[in-house]
Design a protein around this motif. Structure first.
Motif, PDB file in Angstrom:
ATOM      1  N   THR A   1       0.846  -1.185   0.000  1.00 39.96           N
ATOM      2  CA  THR A   1       0.000   0.000   0.000  1.00 39.96           C
ATOM      3  C   THR A   1       0.886   1.240   0.000  1.00 39.96           C
TER       4      THR A   1
ATOM      5  N   ALA B   1     -13.863  10.372   3.161  1.00 45.09           N
ATOM      6  CA  ALA B   1     -12.937   9.261   3.375  1.00 45.09           C
ATOM      7  C   ALA B   1     -12.633   9.120   4.870  1.00 45.09           C
TER       8      ALA B   1
ATOM      9  N   ASP C   1      -0.741   9.927   8.954  1.00 47.20           N
ATOM     10  CA  ASP C   1      -0.615  10.078   7.499  1.00 47.20           C
ATOM     11  C   ASP C   1      -0.640  11.541   7.075  1.00 47.20           C
TER      12      ASP C   1
ATOM     13  N   GLN D   1     -16.955  10.056  -5.466  1.00 44.36           N
ATOM     14  CA  GLN D   1     -17.177  10.114  -4.017  1.00 44.36           C
ATOM     15  C   GLN D   1     -16.681  11.433  -3.427  1.00 44.36           C
TER      16      GLN D   1
ATOM     17  N   THR E   1      -5.065   9.267   3.741  1.00 48.33           N
ATOM     18  CA  THR E   1      -4.541   8.377   2.692  1.00 48.33           C
ATOM     19  C   THR E   1      -5.668   7.925   1.766  1.00 48.33           C
ATOM     20  N   SER E   2      -6.817   7.585   2.341  1.00 52.48           N
ATOM     21  CA  SER E   2      -7.977   7.202   1.517  1.00 52.48           C
ATOM     22  C   SER E   2      -8.425   8.373   0.653  1.00 52.48           C
TER      23      SER E   2
ATOM     24  N   GLU F   1     -10.689  11.526   9.805  1.00 55.53           N
ATOM     25  CA  GLU F   1     -11.653  11.438   8.705  1.00 55.53           C
ATOM     26  C   GLU F   1     -11.685  12.742   7.925  1.00 55.53           C
TER      27      GLU F   1
ATOM     28  N   SER G   1     -12.405  10.167  -8.147  1.00 49.04           N
ATOM     29  CA  SER G   1     -13.616   9.458  -7.756  1.00 49.04           C
ATOM     30  C   SER G   1     -14.782  10.410  -7.549  1.00 49.04           C
TER      31      SER G   1
ATOM     32  N   SER H   1      -9.770   8.438   6.136  1.00 46.24           N
ATOM     33  CA  SER H   1      -8.402   8.865   6.429  1.00 46.24           C
ATOM     34  C   SER H   1      -7.884   9.745   5.302  1.00 46.24           C
TER      35      SER H   1
ATOM     36  N   THR I   1      -6.113   8.763  -2.327  1.00 45.82           N
ATOM     37  CA  THR I   1      -6.410   7.752  -3.352  1.00 45.82           C
ATOM     38  C   THR I   1      -7.630   8.160  -4.168  1.00 45.82           C
ATOM     39  N   LEU I   2      -8.704   8.579  -3.497  1.00 49.16           N
ATOM     40  CA  LEU I   2      -9.927   9.006  -4.197  1.00 49.16           C
ATOM     41  C   LEU I   2      -9.660  10.222  -5.076  1.00 49.16           C
TER      42      LEU I   2
END
Length: 167
Positions: A6, A133, A48, A149, A137-138, A118, A147, A135, A141-142
């Motif tokens: 990851t 998300a 992160d 989202q 990091t999430s 969050e 995304s 986090s 990525t999005l």
């Protein structure tokens, strides 16, 4: 079967921003600057997000709101530690990024008694906010994946303005 390792938020963002040679970056925040921010605001940066601030620290904000300096190809502006600001009516959430095309701010929870780490987006203050998300990091990525989202229930014509701008 082995899963690929990851990537950290820093690695995700570095790879994405490297494709935009003209995108300027802020100077990394020092451990003392991070500590001073946390003490001043009574918060704690998630690991992160702390790593991101200590390595990348956003893109420079420009004093002229009409300028696109510091805005990446998809229309996102990432704030430095010094430019983070508390989200109105949302204790412990600090705005760290904005999608300038849709006037959509993103905030991360830095309050350890809250939903630490969050990321939410906000239309019309806290009542119009939604979880993006769990986090940073999430979120990274999005963001890189562009995304839907991230945009929530944004008008599809406005989101279409972002199509093809970033990769």
């Amino acid at each position: 079967m082995r899963q690929p390792p990851t990537l950290s938020a820093v690695e995700i963002l570095e790879r994405h921003w490297a494709k935009q040679a003209s995108l300027k970056r802020c100077v990394a925040a020092s451990p003392d600057e991070i500590s001073a921010f946390e003490t001043k605001h009574g918060v704690s940066l998630p690991s992160d997000f702390r790593e991101y601030i200590a390595h990348l620290n956003g893109t420079p904000t420009h004093p002229d709101p009409e300028s696109w300096d510091g805005v990446e190809a998809g229309g996102f502006e990432f704030y430095s530690l010094a430019a983070l600001y508390p989200m109105p009516d949302a204790y412990g959430y600090f705005v760290f990024c904005s999608w300038v095309i849709g006037l959509l701010p993103f905030a991360i929870c830095l309050n350890q008694q809250g939903r630490h780490g969050e990321v939410i987006a906000s239309r019309d203050g806290l009542s119009g906010s939604y979880l993006v998300a769990p986090s940073f990091t999430s979120f990274a990525t999005l963001y890189v994946e562009d995304s839907t989202q991230i945009y929530g229930s944004v008008d599809t014509d406005a989101q279409g303005a972002n199509d093809g701008l970033g990769s």
